[in-house]
Design a protein around this motif. Structure first.
Motif, PDB file in Angstrom:
ATOM      1  N   ASP A 137       0.814  -1.219   0.000  1.00  0.00           N
ATOM      2  CA  ASP A 137       0.000   0.000   0.000  1.00  0.00           C
ATOM      3  C   ASP A 137       0.844   1.264   0.000  1.00  0.00           C
ATOM      4  O   ASP A 137       0.318   2.367  -0.185  1.00  0.00           O
ATOM      5  CB  ASP A 137      -0.915   0.024   1.235  1.00  0.00           C
ATOM      6  CG  ASP A 137      -1.990  -1.042   1.187  1.00  0.00           C
ATOM      7  OD1 ASP A 137      -2.486  -1.348   0.085  1.00  0.00           O
ATOM      8  OD2 ASP A 137      -2.341  -1.579   2.254  1.00  0.00           O
ATOM      9  N   LEU A 139       2.642   2.116   2.752  1.00  0.00           N
ATOM     10  CA  LEU A 139       2.718   2.596   4.130  1.00  0.00           C
ATOM     11  C   LEU A 139       4.166   2.717   4.586  1.00  0.00           C
ATOM     12  O   LEU A 139       4.958   1.788   4.456  1.00  0.00           O
ATOM     13  CB  LEU A 139       1.984   1.627   5.063  1.00  0.00           C
ATOM     14  CG  LEU A 139       2.066   1.941   6.556  1.00  0.00           C
ATOM     15  CD1 LEU A 139       1.311   3.221   6.881  1.00  0.00           C
ATOM     16  CD2 LEU A 139       1.526   0.780   7.376  1.00  0.00           C
ATOM     17  N   ARG A 185       0.066   7.320   8.317  1.00  0.00           N
ATOM     18  CA  ARG A 185      -1.256   7.409   8.923  1.00  0.00           C
ATOM     19  C   ARG A 185      -1.190   8.203  10.223  1.00  0.00           C
ATOM     20  O   ARG A 185      -0.169   8.174  10.920  1.00  0.00           O
ATOM     21  CB  ARG A 185      -1.802   6.011   9.223  1.00  0.00           C
ATOM     22  CG  ARG A 185      -2.107   5.189   7.979  1.00  0.00           C
ATOM     23  CD  ARG A 185      -2.809   3.889   8.301  1.00  0.00           C
ATOM     24  NE  ARG A 185      -1.937   2.913   8.936  1.00  0.00           N
ATOM     25  CZ  ARG A 185      -2.011   2.530  10.191  1.00  0.00           C
ATOM     26  NH1 ARG A 185      -2.905   3.068  11.011  1.00  0.00           N
ATOM     27  NH2 ARG A 185      -1.188   1.606  10.678  1.00  0.00           N
ATOM     28  N   ASN A 187      -3.585   9.025  13.779  1.00  0.00           N
ATOM     29  CA  ASN A 187      -4.760   8.834  14.616  1.00  0.00           C
ATOM     30  C   ASN A 187      -4.525   9.480  15.974  1.00  0.00           C
ATOM     31  O   ASN A 187      -3.376   9.664  16.389  1.00  0.00           O
ATOM     32  CB  ASN A 187      -5.069   7.347  14.804  1.00  0.00           C
ATOM     33  CG  ASN A 187      -5.543   6.695  13.527  1.00  0.00           C
ATOM     34  OD1 ASN A 187      -6.615   6.992  13.011  1.00  0.00           O
ATOM     35  ND2 ASN A 187      -4.733   5.784  12.982  1.00  0.00           N
ATOM     36  N   ASN A 238      -3.423  -1.824  12.827  1.00  0.00           N
ATOM     37  CA  ASN A 238      -4.580  -1.868  11.936  1.00  0.00           C
ATOM     38  C   ASN A 238      -4.397  -0.846  10.817  1.00  0.00           C
ATOM     39  O   ASN A 238      -4.552   0.356  11.014  1.00  0.00           O
ATOM     40  CB  ASN A 238      -5.866  -1.587  12.716  1.00  0.00           C
ATOM     41  CG  ASN A 238      -7.110  -1.880  11.903  1.00  0.00           C
ATOM     42  OD1 ASN A 238      -7.173  -1.581  10.717  1.00  0.00           O
ATOM     43  ND2 ASN A 238      -8.109  -2.458  12.541  1.00  0.00           N
ATOM     44  N   ASP A 239      -4.099  -1.331   9.625  1.00  0.00           N
ATOM     45  CA  ASP A 239      -3.706  -0.452   8.528  1.00  0.00           C
ATOM     46  C   ASP A 239      -4.835   0.395   7.950  1.00  0.00           C
ATOM     47  O   ASP A 239      -4.573   1.330   7.185  1.00  0.00           O
ATOM     48  CB  ASP A 239      -3.076  -1.280   7.402  1.00  0.00           C
ATOM     49  CG  ASP A 239      -1.751  -1.894   7.794  1.00  0.00           C
ATOM     50  OD1 ASP A 239      -1.134  -1.384   8.753  1.00  0.00           O
ATOM     51  OD2 ASP A 239      -1.330  -2.879   7.162  1.00  0.00           O
ATOM     52  N   TYR A 240      -6.077   0.104   8.309  1.00  0.00           N
ATOM     53  CA  TYR A 240      -7.173   0.890   7.749  1.00  0.00           C
ATOM     54  C   TYR A 240      -7.659   1.977   8.698  1.00  0.00           C
ATOM     55  O   TYR A 240      -8.577   2.728   8.386  1.00  0.00           O
ATOM     56  CB  TYR A 240      -8.339  -0.025   7.349  1.00  0.00           C
ATOM     57  CG  TYR A 240      -9.138   0.499   6.184  1.00  0.00           C
ATOM     58  CD1 TYR A 240      -8.537   0.729   4.949  1.00  0.00           C
ATOM     59  CD2 TYR A 240     -10.490   0.793   6.310  1.00  0.00           C
ATOM     60  CE1 TYR A 240      -9.264   1.224   3.879  1.00  0.00           C
ATOM     61  CE2 TYR A 240     -11.234   1.288   5.247  1.00  0.00           C
ATOM     62  CZ  TYR A 240     -10.609   1.499   4.022  1.00  0.00           C
ATOM     63  OH  TYR A 240     -11.332   1.995   2.955  1.00  0.00           O
ATOM     64  N   MET A 241      -7.041   2.070   9.861  1.00  0.00           N
ATOM     65  CA  MET A 241      -7.370   3.142  10.804  1.00  0.00           C
ATOM     66  C   MET A 241      -6.543   4.362  10.464  1.00  0.00           C
ATOM     67  O   MET A 241      -5.315   4.350  10.573  1.00  0.00           O
ATOM     68  CB  MET A 241      -7.084   2.705  12.236  1.00  0.00           C
ATOM     69  CG  MET A 241      -8.084   1.713  12.797  1.00  0.00           C
ATOM     70  SD  MET A 241      -9.753   2.409  12.986  1.00  0.00           S
ATOM     71  CE  MET A 241      -9.496   3.624  14.279  1.00  0.00           C
ATOM     72  N   ASN A 242      -7.220   5.411  10.031  1.00  0.00           N
ATOM     73  CA  ASN A 242      -6.511   6.629   9.631  1.00  0.00           C
ATOM     74  C   ASN A 242      -7.422   7.836   9.786  1.00  0.00           C
ATOM     75  O   ASN A 242      -8.614   7.780   9.460  1.00  0.00           O
ATOM     76  CB  ASN A 242      -6.043   6.518   8.177  1.00  0.00           C
ATOM     77  CG  ASN A 242      -5.108   7.637   7.780  1.00  0.00           C
ATOM     78  OD1 ASN A 242      -4.446   8.242   8.620  1.00  0.00           O
ATOM     79  ND2 ASN A 242      -5.037   7.917   6.492  1.00  0.00           N
ATOM     80  N   GLU A 244      -8.548   9.179  12.477  1.00  0.00           N
ATOM     81  CA  GLU A 244      -9.599   8.970  13.473  1.00  0.00           C
ATOM     82  C   GLU A 244      -9.222   9.525  14.842  1.00  0.00           C
ATOM     83  O   GLU A 244      -8.051   9.517  15.237  1.00  0.00           O
ATOM     84  CB  GLU A 244      -9.897   7.476  13.620  1.00  0.00           C
ATOM     85  CG  GLU A 244     -10.499   6.849  12.389  1.00  0.00           C
ATOM     86  CD  GLU A 244     -11.877   7.399  12.050  1.00  0.00           C
ATOM     87  OE1 GLU A 244     -12.570   7.902  12.966  1.00  0.00           O
ATOM     88  OE2 GLU A 244     -12.264   7.345  10.866  1.00  0.00           O
TER      89      GLU A 244
END
Length: 257
Positions: A137, A139, A185, A187, A238-242, A244
């Motif tokens: 991705d 990252l 990312r 958070n 958790n790679d989809y937490m962004n 937040e």
């Protein structure tokens, strides 16, 4: 993101939430730079964890740069920034004697909590951007900032503290959008009432803490630093937490006082 074999900078890492986070990361293979003003506790913790201590005032850009460089110098790719340094303050906008809130104290809280967080986020992200992507991705790394539920519902006398923590929450989404271009990312965690050494020990301390956590719906207690650290780890992995902002408070909602 895989934690093993990467490096991290944890501000406020010598005690409380920062210490718990440093321990959690180190236990999972991260080379941790403990960035803190407390040299005795910071060095002892870094030695215990096989990490590095750098005396750091987060409001001082040159000291933040030194902490970030220390992580780069470990040879493990810098992929994690955790902002947990901060100070508290209680003062009314206009006190009972009619005097206005001290500008000096307000500025100090903003300087440490908000600007300090911004300093490590921006300088750390710039260093992360120089690493190779860690996955398909693209990252490269993760920034976790620490705000407070006071950012969302501050109480009487929390003007400076709430403003500083609210600023951190306000930075979260635009920072995530800005840093998406380099694969970073962002958070933010908003803790509620957490059981740290600041409350002391003994019967009086326990009685005081019981009053603090009385409004918590469940579980009926204060949060534990280790639980905060577990959440930080989860947000990193958790790679989809962004972008937040996550409440960590047992469901409490602050009353005005």
């Amino acid at each position: 993101m895989d934690l093993n074999g990467v490096s991290a900078v944890v501000s406020g890492g010598a005690s409380g939430l920062g210490e718990a986070t440093a321990r959690e990361l180190a236990a999972n293979g991260v080379k941790v730079v403990v960035a803190d003003l407390n040299e005795d506790k910071g060095k002892a913790l870094a030695d215990e964890l096989g990490g590095v201590f750098v005396k750091t005032d987060v409001s001082d850009a040159s000291q933040v740069e030194a902490a970030v460089q220390a992580a780069v110098d470990t040879g493990a790719p810098l992929r994690i920034i955790v902002n947990s340094a901060g100070i508290g303050w209680a003062e009314r906008t206009v006190n009972r004697d009619g005097a206005p809130h001290s500008l000096e104290s307000y500025t100090k809280v903003i300087q440490v909590n908000l600007i300090g967080t911004f300093n490590l986020m921006r300088i750390g992200a710039a260093a992360i951007a120089k690493t190779e992507p860690a996955d398909a991705d693209g990252l490269r790394g993760v920034v976790i900032n620490t705000a407070s539920i006071a950012a969302l519902e501050g109480q009487t006398g929390q003007l400076a503290y709430s403003a500083s923590k609210g600023g951190i929450v306000g930075m979260t989404l635009p920072a995530a959008r800005d840093l998406a271009a380099i694969g970073v990312r962002v958070n933010t965690v908003c803790p509620g009432i957490i059981d740290t050494p600041i409350y002391g020990e003994g019967e009086a301390a326990e009685a005081f803490k019981a009053k603090l956590y009385a409004p918590v719906p469940f579980p009926k207690r204060m949060g534990k630093p280790a639980e905060f650290a577990h959440l930080v780890r989860s947000l990193i992995e958790n790679d989809y937490m962004n972008g937040e902002t996550v409440r960590f408070d047992g469901g409490i909602r602050f009353q005005p006082k």
